[in-house]
Scaffold this active site. Structure first.
Site, PDB file in Angstrom:
ATOM      1  N   TYR A  32       5.763  13.930  46.003  1.00 30.09           N
ATOM      2  CA  TYR A  32       6.867  14.783  46.441  1.00 30.09           C
ATOM      3  C   TYR A  32       6.279  15.854  47.345  1.00 30.09           C
ATOM      4  O   TYR A  32       5.225  16.408  47.057  1.00 30.09           O
ATOM      5  CB  TYR A  32       7.524  15.463  45.229  1.00 30.09           C
ATOM      6  CG  TYR A  32       8.533  16.525  45.616  1.00 30.09           C
ATOM      7  CD1 TYR A  32       9.879  16.202  45.768  1.00 30.09           C
ATOM      8  CD2 TYR A  32       8.131  17.840  45.853  1.00 30.09           C
ATOM      9  CE1 TYR A  32      10.799  17.166  46.141  1.00 30.09           C
ATOM     10  CE2 TYR A  32       9.045  18.808  46.235  1.00 30.09           C
ATOM     11  CZ  TYR A  32      10.378  18.465  46.378  1.00 30.09           C
ATOM     12  OH  TYR A  32      11.280  19.412  46.750  1.00 30.09           O
TER      13      TYR A  32
ATOM     14  N   GLU B   5      12.359  18.231  52.909  1.00 35.15           N
ATOM     15  CA  GLU B   5      12.034  17.659  51.603  1.00 35.15           C
ATOM     16  C   GLU B   5      11.766  16.174  51.804  1.00 35.15           C
ATOM     17  O   GLU B   5      12.652  15.429  52.223  1.00 35.15           O
ATOM     18  CB  GLU B   5      13.184  17.864  50.614  1.00 35.15           C
ATOM     19  CG  GLU B   5      12.793  17.483  49.196  1.00 35.15           C
ATOM     20  CD  GLU B   5      13.915  17.724  48.191  1.00 35.15           C
ATOM     21  OE1 GLU B   5      15.048  17.278  48.438  1.00 35.15           O
ATOM     22  OE2 GLU B   5      13.643  18.364  47.159  1.00 35.15           O
TER      23      GLU B   5
END
Ligand code: GDP
Ligand code: MN
Length: 396
Positions: free
Chosen positions: A118, A206
């Site tokens: 991530y 993101e």
């Protein structure tokens, strides 16, 4: 302003960030063409069909699917285009899918060790610095990771006068447990990603997941990009990426009229001049036992036309039970605003929602007189508390 995945990836790629290749398609036939082209360019055998909507969690809602041949590409694209995609991040009605991204399959069949990470870049408001937030736990909700295994989330804060330093990029790669070629690829990835973030004037990147393939490539598989609206004037090409089909129609109308409007869940509509006063007014509504239905700043020039537009916008929300107008007459005189309200009210005819108007500042007395003598169902208030009491009274 939010972008679609394919647009976000375009921006990343233009700054040298490695991405999963893809071509956007509006119809199943276009999807097949896109798939053929991708096979020519990348050699990919399988393809992934990805719904393009402004919401995450598409995989969980059935908006991301693997196709093993062209027939499946066509079928899956046909299923996804036009569907109402419900994900943990949409309302329960879901979002209509207008287009899909056809991508190469970057998870090699039989790849025993694809790693998913991530990574996001955003502003840490507490320190006033941009930071890279990253984790070994990619592919799942970062909120869940934060709750269950917070020690697996790392932050790298960037000094704005220095920019991202090479040792910082290396620390990211190190904390993700990488070595050798993958380590080098990750430092390149992070460096390019940070450059893309600052130079595109974004407020959020993101990338979930960032993929490490078994042959040590580092690839952005997903991209959520939010651009800073206040910087769009210097990125005309990004501004053109706006997809108003994805946005709240009332907010789009407000923006076209030059009003800042944010839709909220409450029952009291507010019309205010100035963002600070809007905040205070929303507090006031809460104190009076209501919930703000919106944030609406009409700005410094609250003439009859703007007031009318603003009323119209507020009244489009069926949950509005009362409207509180709270205007400070500094540059604009209160009596002119009051006249604007009275005119707008008369023009619009039967507004059934009670309206409480507080005008304070230059010519406030005259304004109150105008409202009180208008014969309309508009109540005036001078003090904040008085306005709150009147809102409370109409709600109870
Ligand atoms: P999101 O669900 O909206 O976050 O969409 P993503 O773009 O993150 O895709 C969801 C999931 O689909 C990813 O976490 C991957 O597990 C999977 N996925 C994405 N690209 C590929 C691919 O090229 N091959 C395979 N096999 N799976 C993929
Ligand atoms: Mn994702």
């Amino acid at each position: 302003m939010n972008l679609h995945e394919y647009q976000g990836k375009e921006i990343l790629n233009s700054f040298g960030v490695e991405i999963q290749r893809g071509i956007v398609a509006q119809t199943p036939a276009e999807a097949v063409e896109a798939a053929k082209k991708l096979t020519e360019e990348t050699g990919t055998g399988w393809h992934v069909i990805k719904a393009q909507v402004h919401a995450g969690g598409r995989g969980k809602g059935g908006g991301v699917k693997l196709a093993k041949n062209l027939k499946e590409v066509e079928e899956i694209a046909g299923d996804i285009i036009g569907m109402n995609l419900v994900t943990p991040q949409t309302s329960k009605e879901g979002k209509k899918v207008n287009q899909v991204l056809i991508t190469e399959d970057v998870y090699y069949p039989g790849d025993s060790e694809p790693e998913e990470y991530y990574m996001s870049v955003l502003l840490n408001r507490a320190t006033g610095k941009n930071m890279i937030m990253y984790s070994t736990e990619g592919g799942m909700d970062i909120e869940t990771v934060a709750e269950e295994t917070p020690h697996l989330i790392f932050n790298e804060e960037v000094d704005p006068s220095l920019g991202l330093m090479p040792f910082q990029a290396r620390r990211v790669a190190f904390n993700l447990g990488l070595s050798g070629k993958a380590f080098k690829q990750m430092t390149k990835f992070v460096t390019a990603l940070y450059k893309a973030y600052t130079e595109s004037d974004s407020s959020l990147f993101e990338i979930n997941p960032v993929l490490k393939t078994s042959d040590d490539k580092i690839i952005a598989v997903d991209a959520k990009v939010t651009l800073d609206d206040n910087a769009l004037f210097r990125h005309k090409d990004y501004a053109a990426m706006r997809d108003i089909r994805e946005e709240n129609p009332v907010e789009v109308e407000a923006r076209d009229a030059g009003l800042s409007y944010v839709d909220l869940d409450g029952n009291v509509g507010c019309m205010v001049n100035g963002a600070g006063l809007a905040m205070a007014t929303m507090d006031l509504i809460k104190q009076a036992g209501g919930e703000p239905a919106n944030f609406l700043d009409v700005g410094g020039t609250a003439d009859a036309e703007r007031v009318e537009t603003a009323f119209n916008l507020i009244l489009k929300d069926p949950s509005v039970k009362a409207i509180l107008v709270n205007i400070f007459g500094g540059i604009v005189r209160c009596d002119r605003v009051a006249q604007g309200i009275v005119d707008a009210y008369k023009n619009m005819g039967n507004i059934e929602v009670p309206i409480i108007v507080r005008l304070q500042g230059t010519n406030a007395d005259k304004a109150k007189e105008l409202i009180d003598n208008s014969g309309l169902a508009v109540e005036s208030a001078v003090e904040f508390q008085e306005a709150a009491d009147k809102v409370h009274a109409v709600l109870s």
